[in-house]
Design a protein around this motif. Structure first.
Motif, PDB file in Angstrom:
ATOM      1  N   MET A   1      47.713  55.034  40.985  1.00 14.37           N
ATOM      2  CA  MET A   1      48.699  54.111  40.389  1.00 14.37           C
ATOM      3  C   MET A   1      48.433  53.986  38.898  1.00 14.37           C
ATOM      4  N   SER A   2      49.490  54.113  38.115  1.00 11.15           N
ATOM      5  CA  SER A   2      49.272  53.915  36.680  1.00 11.15           C
ATOM      6  C   SER A   2      50.174  52.817  36.150  1.00 11.15           C
ATOM      7  N   LEU A   3      49.620  52.113  35.184  1.00  9.82           N
ATOM      8  CA  LEU A   3      50.344  50.982  34.624  1.00  9.82           C
ATOM      9  C   LEU A   3      51.047  51.370  33.336  1.00  9.82           C
TER      10      LEU A   3
ATOM     11  N   VAL B   1      45.257  49.946  26.476  1.00  7.57           N
ATOM     12  CA  VAL B   1      44.901  49.026  27.563  1.00  7.57           C
ATOM     13  C   VAL B   1      45.493  49.531  28.879  1.00  7.57           C
ATOM     14  N   ALA B   2      46.737  50.008  28.796  1.00 11.12           N
ATOM     15  CA  ALA B   2      47.395  50.525  30.003  1.00 11.12           C
ATOM     16  C   ALA B   2      46.575  51.667  30.596  1.00 11.12           C
TER      17      ALA B   2
ATOM     18  N   ASN C   1      42.840  53.551  34.808  1.00  7.64           N
ATOM     19  CA  ASN C   1      41.604  54.198  35.259  1.00  7.64           C
ATOM     20  C   ASN C   1      40.864  53.323  36.261  1.00  7.64           C
ATOM     21  N   ILE C   2      40.851  52.023  35.976  1.00  8.95           N
ATOM     22  CA  ILE C   2      40.166  51.095  36.896  1.00  8.95           C
ATOM     23  C   ILE C   2      40.864  51.127  38.251  1.00  8.95           C
ATOM     24  N   LEU C   3      42.205  51.095  38.207  1.00  7.49           N
ATOM     25  CA  LEU C   3      42.954  51.099  39.470  1.00  7.49           C
ATOM     26  C   LEU C   3      42.708  52.395  40.246  1.00  7.49           C
TER      27      LEU C   3
ATOM     28  N   MET D   1      38.083  54.029  46.230  1.00  3.01           N
ATOM     29  CA  MET D   1      37.309  53.207  47.162  1.00  3.01           C
ATOM     30  C   MET D   1      38.088  52.928  48.431  1.00  3.01           C
ATOM     31  N   GLU D   2      39.417  52.879  48.292  1.00  3.11           N
ATOM     32  CA  GLU D   2      40.246  52.580  49.459  1.00  3.11           C
ATOM     33  C   GLU D   2      40.129  53.646  50.549  1.00  3.11           C
TER      34      GLU D   2
END
Lengths: 95, 477
Positions: free
Chosen positions: A1-3, A27-28, A33-35, A41-42
């Motif tokens: 997913m990307s913001l 920031v996006a 990257n964090i998402l 992990m999911e």
């Protein structure tokens, strides 16, 4: 997913953290990257795993229902940005 | 085409603790601004909240009363939002693992029909502070005395289908929390707050969008506000509009609801487990220990008053309307050795209740105690005073003129039961009314009432009416 820009602006409003126009793109990317990490992990199988409420394997201690605190508002308000009539003052909020 | 109404309620009951949920600051109402807000309550960095054990016991009591599952592993979470009355930037509450799980409550409607309303959950949380406007122009004052006050938020299933059902449920919950002694129920001071989620739909359709009605502090206004909101939503949809999810305020002066804020960000509270608090583990023994201290609940009491004490449904309902009322009545019955339960009930539901209503007092504030009232009822039972004189005695007791015996003595109200004295009065009245005697003998039996009245008057209300009646009938034969 990307913001994208819209999501960053939305999150910025929710968190009350200002993100300058020129920083939005960066920031996006960082948030995306964090998402992605979360997405990785999911993949782990968490069926039958109780969500962790606390990293310590301990239980909450309770205190008896007794009043132990005294009035310290003068001390606390001495370090507040603004106070009047024993109230903390903040910029006007209208609902 | 018809409409179906769907209502769910969120009730915030302030728990009756001396100190706050996570700090040792006092929860007393009406203190000077910020005098009861300690470093934990004002959200100073580095402060560690410690849970008040009293809130656990009180929550379990409600869970047991609602026949609900008790969360044996209960977790506190942070609900994040920004508002000046919430200095930490989050409210400590419970999300996934509340202390009370699914339960239920039976309500009874005015026409006697009963309905089971599901209770989704009840979770513990802290209250926020209070914003004060107009203190300094262009600024808002914040009083954090209320911050950290323990609340139990009781969430119902969307099981109610009219304003009347919603109010019946809210009233029953209000009664229950007071019976349990876990909340004082004071709606004016905000100790019991009802938020209503209202939506409408065509029968068989999925749930409609709901609007939330907040901050209504009387049952009458809750009913009116819901009715008006139902009308508004139906009119809106029928004229081609759509209901938006929002919080609406009820305006009692204009009898309308108006939008307060849209809840577009409803799912963005970013709940996560509070790292400052550990999971609360509740053992079966703890639950059983609390079960052993549970008072008799209103429904059980009402049923028992009818089946064991032989009271009417009406009397039983009035006498169990509050725990204080029920306990006063039970004391009264015990103190009069249960000689005339109906007489005790009548005094409670008429004279006593009327006096309380007249002066706007609660049972706890009554100037006449159960002992006092029992002292008077004992005198009715031993024929020292008549029911009529008792009213006089009661009024004097209410004004603080002394015990029943003192008043009877001081005012000379003792009933005349001496046969000789009564006979003299009977003879005197009969001698003065020869034509009425003739009328009686000619068949006008209602004259008897006239004679009794005259004799009672002559005795200053103190003759025993039973004896007067008996003697009259004998003499008029």
């Amino acid at each position: 997913m990307s913001l994208g820009k819209t999501e960053v602006e939305y999150i910025s409003r929710l968190t009350q953290i200002e993100v300058r126009e020129e920083a939005v793109e960066g920031v996006a990317e960082k948030l995306s990257n964090i998402l992605e990490l979360f997405a990785q992990m999911e993949a782990a199988d968490t069926k039958d795993v109780l969500p962790m409420a606390h990293p310590l394997d301990a239980v909450q201690r309770l205190r008896p229902d007794v009043v132990t605190e005294v009035d310290q508002h003068k001390k606390l308000q001495a370090i507040a940005p603004a106070a009047a009539d024993a109230h903390y003052l903040v910029p006007q909020v209208i609902e | 085409m018809s409409w179906e109404v769907v209502i769910g309620l969120e009730i915030h009951a302030q728990l009756t603790t001396k100190s706050k949920i996570f700090s040792g600051a006092s929860t007393a109402y009406g203190a000077a601004p910020n005098s009861q807000a300690c470093p934990i309550d004002v959200g100073m960095p580095g402060m560690l909240p410690v849970l008040n054990q009293a809130v656990i016991g009180k929550s379990i009591m409600l869970g047991l009363a609602l026949d609900a599952e008790i969360g044996k592993r209960s977790v506190f979470d942070r609900k994040n939002y920004f508002y000046p009355d919430l200095p930490k930037g989050y409210q400590t509450t419970q999300f996934e693992f509340p202390i009370v799980g699914q339960g239920k409550m039976e309500i009874e409607l005015e026409d006697g029909t009963k309905k089971i309303i599901g209770v989704t959950r009840a979770h513990l949380e802290e209250d926020a502070g209070k914003s004060v406007h107009g203190l300094v122009p262009g600024q808002t004052g914040v009083d954090l005395n209320r911050a950290g006050t323990p609340l139990l938020e009781i969430v119902s299933d969307p099981d109610m289908s009219s304003a009347k059902e919603a109010v019946a449920y809210a009233k029953k919950m209000h009664e229950l929390v007071q019976y349990l002694g876990i909340c004082d129920g004071n709606m004016q001071e905000g100790s019991f707050r009802v938020d209503s989620n209202v939506s409408v739909r065509r029968p068989g359709e999925p749930l409609g969008t709901r609007a939330e009605l907040k901050n209504i502090n009387s049952f009458r206004f809750i009913e009116k506000a819901i009715e008006i909101e139902i009308e508004r939503q139906i009119e809106l949809i029928e004229s081609g509009g759509t209901v938006v999810q929002e919080t609406r305020l009820y305006d009692a002066d204009n009898d309308t609801t108006r939008s307060m804020r849209t809840k577009e960000d409803a799912n963005d509270y970013r709940y996560f487990p509070c790292p400052d608090l550990l999971p609360v583990i509740i053992a079966d023994e703890d639950i059983e220990a609390i079960r052993a201290t549970m008072p008799e609940l209103p429904d059980a009491k009402r049923t028992r008053f009818v089946s064991e004490l032989g009271l009417s449904d009406y009397d039983a309902t009035v006498l169990t309307s509050s725990r204080a009322m029920a306990e006063f009545f039970e004391r009264l019955v015990a103190l009069t050795d249960a000689k005339d339960i109906k007489l005790c009930a009548n005094w409670m539901t008429s004279g006593f209740s009327a006096a309380l209503n007249r002066e706007g007092l609660s049972v706890e504030q009554s100037p006449v105690s159960a002992e006092g009232l029992a002292g008077m009822i004992v005198r009715i039972l031993d024929n020292s005073i008549s029911g009529k004189i008792a009213k006089q005695v009661f009024e004097a007791m209410w004004k603080g003129e002394g015990t029943a015996d003192e008043i009877i003595e001081a005012k000379g109200l003792k009933q005349i039961t001496d046969t000789g004295a009564i006979e003299a009065l009977v003879d005197e009245v009969l001698a003065n009314n020869p034509s009425q005697i003739e009328a009686y003998k000619a068949g006008q039996t209602k004259m008897l009432g006239y004679f009794v009245g005259q004799i009672m008057k002559a005795s200053g209300g103190q003759a025993n009416p039973g004896q007067v009646n008996q003697m009259l009938v004998a003499k008029l034969k």
